[in-house]
Write an enzyme that holds these catalytic residues in place. Sequence first.
Site, PDB file in Angstrom:
ATOM      1  N   CYS A  11       5.536   5.022   1.876  1.00 29.70           N
ATOM      2  CA  CYS A  11       4.803   4.322   2.936  1.00 29.70           C
ATOM      3  C   CYS A  11       5.746   3.409   3.719  1.00 29.70           C
ATOM      4  O   CYS A  11       6.734   2.903   3.178  1.00 29.70           O
ATOM      5  CB  CYS A  11       3.672   3.502   2.301  1.00 29.70           C
ATOM      6  SG  CYS A  11       2.717   2.514   3.472  1.00 29.70           S
ATOM      7  N   SER A  40       5.296   0.444   4.558  1.00 25.74           N
ATOM      8  CA  SER A  40       5.350  -0.904   3.987  1.00 25.74           C
ATOM      9  C   SER A  40       6.461  -1.023   2.945  1.00 25.74           C
ATOM     10  O   SER A  40       7.085  -2.081   2.810  1.00 25.74           O
ATOM     11  CB  SER A  40       4.005  -1.262   3.353  1.00 25.74           C
ATOM     12  OG  SER A  40       2.994  -1.330   4.335  1.00 25.74           O
ATOM     13  N   HIS A  81       9.574  -1.596   4.813  1.00 25.67           N
ATOM     14  CA  HIS A  81       9.686  -2.961   5.336  1.00 25.67           C
ATOM     15  C   HIS A  81      10.348  -3.888   4.309  1.00 25.67           C
ATOM     16  O   HIS A  81      11.002  -4.867   4.687  1.00 25.67           O
ATOM     17  CB  HIS A  81       8.300  -3.508   5.698  1.00 25.67           C
ATOM     18  CG  HIS A  81       7.750  -2.947   6.976  1.00 25.67           C
ATOM     19  ND1 HIS A  81       8.539  -2.518   8.018  1.00 25.67           N
ATOM     20  CD2 HIS A  81       6.458  -2.746   7.383  1.00 25.67           C
ATOM     21  CE1 HIS A  81       7.784  -2.091   9.004  1.00 25.67           C
ATOM     22  NE2 HIS A  81       6.511  -2.217   8.646  1.00 25.67           N
ATOM     23  N   HIS A 126       3.337   1.965  -3.895  1.00 28.86           N
ATOM     24  CA  HIS A 126       1.983   1.438  -4.047  1.00 28.86           C
ATOM     25  C   HIS A 126       0.916   2.449  -3.655  1.00 28.86           C
ATOM     26  O   HIS A 126      -0.261   2.110  -3.623  1.00 28.86           O
ATOM     27  CB  HIS A 126       1.818   0.179  -3.182  1.00 28.86           C
ATOM     28  CG  HIS A 126       2.000   0.430  -1.711  1.00 28.86           C
ATOM     29  ND1 HIS A 126       3.235   0.591  -1.146  1.00 28.86           N
ATOM     30  CD2 HIS A 126       1.099   0.573  -0.706  1.00 28.86           C
ATOM     31  CE1 HIS A 126       3.105   0.813   0.146  1.00 28.86           C
ATOM     32  NE2 HIS A 126       1.812   0.819   0.439  1.00 28.86           N
TER      33      HIS A 126
END
Length: 416
Positions: free
Chosen positions: A87, A89, A92, A108
């Site tokens: 993902c 995220s 990031h 996650h």
Amino acid sequence: MQRKGDACPPGPGDCRVERGRGRREAQGFITLVCRGDRSTMSTAGKVIKCKAAVLWETNKPFSIEEVEVAPPRAHEVRIKMVATGICRSDDHVVSGHIVSPFPVILGHEAAGIVESIGEGVTSVKPGDKVIPLFIAQCGKCRRCKHQESNICMKNDLPSKYQGKLQDGTTRFTCRGKSIHHFMGTSTFSQYTVVDEISVAKIDAASPLEKVCLIGCGFSTGYGSAVKVAKVTQGSTCAVFGLGGVGLSVIIGCKAAGAARIIAVDINKDKFAKAREVGATECVNPQDYDKPIEEVLQEMSNGGVDFSFEVIGRLDTMASALLCCDKSFGVSVIVGVPPDSQILPVDPMLLLTGRTLKGAIFGGFKSKDSVPKLVTDFMAKKFPLDPLITNVLPLEKINEGFDLLRSGKSIRTILSF
């Protein structure tokens, strides 16, 4: 043959769980039966050594390491991962746009099988198929009890990442060092430990290599349309960003009955997939000599009914808000913005009637909603296959992130 206490060989569906008998059952031992070589072993209550992708610092590749995963403590669950998605995220954290303590095991968006449980766990048992929840749901705090909230007060969210489980400790060790958890899940590991409030039991017949997307990307996008924005029948929607989450927003808009769904992205290679899942028109801002919000206003006779920013950029968040009808338009922030940046908003844009809102995980209460979403997928109420473009082994995780950054994949699934 495996030695007693060794981790299972990686691979989906390669083991089943049997309860011990007699005295061993009374002590809560679990036996994993590996289909590959028919050997058996008991791992409950023991440290498991397995492979994990460890991120030691920002802007560095993941390192495949042997880690030790401690047994679950009270109200905790140890899970054998089967599949996990990559993902944005997670990326990031790699880039430093989301601040996390290091070293850390990220991941996650996943699905797996319960290997063992700690004292007091009642919602899952060994052998259950489950999805770890990066949005916990304790069911007891004031936010869990609020009808419209899904942000449990026990969450480890971006504003306060601690990298620990609820008791303030970790279950991972590598090279003699404690390794931090990520959002209470840490799925880039063959085994992980989560709190019971961060795991949901799902349909035993569900394909884990697909429903893992319900752990984040799909639910985030789909829920943003059907639950957060509450897209209406016959409406016009604009979706900025055509990654896995953006495409899931389109799926949600279509399911809600939107008449027009305008997909917006600077990568034309994504348009075919957007149309496949429900977009009626595709627009590239680079094809125009005027701001994209003006283009969308002209296309929709004054402004769209609903807009979604699924990129995480401040300029596209502003464009998404401006392209909404000034009197009744609803704009939803879905993408995660860079850390410590501020979006300036002219109050007049809202005073005329626009609504600007946002939500994490599509506004869904995780423990309640994830099993229902899996059931809906099994009933063919929405597709997941179009979102999966690559499947790689855990060892090729860095290749998977390269595909993400280059825009050459929608969702890459790592298999174990």
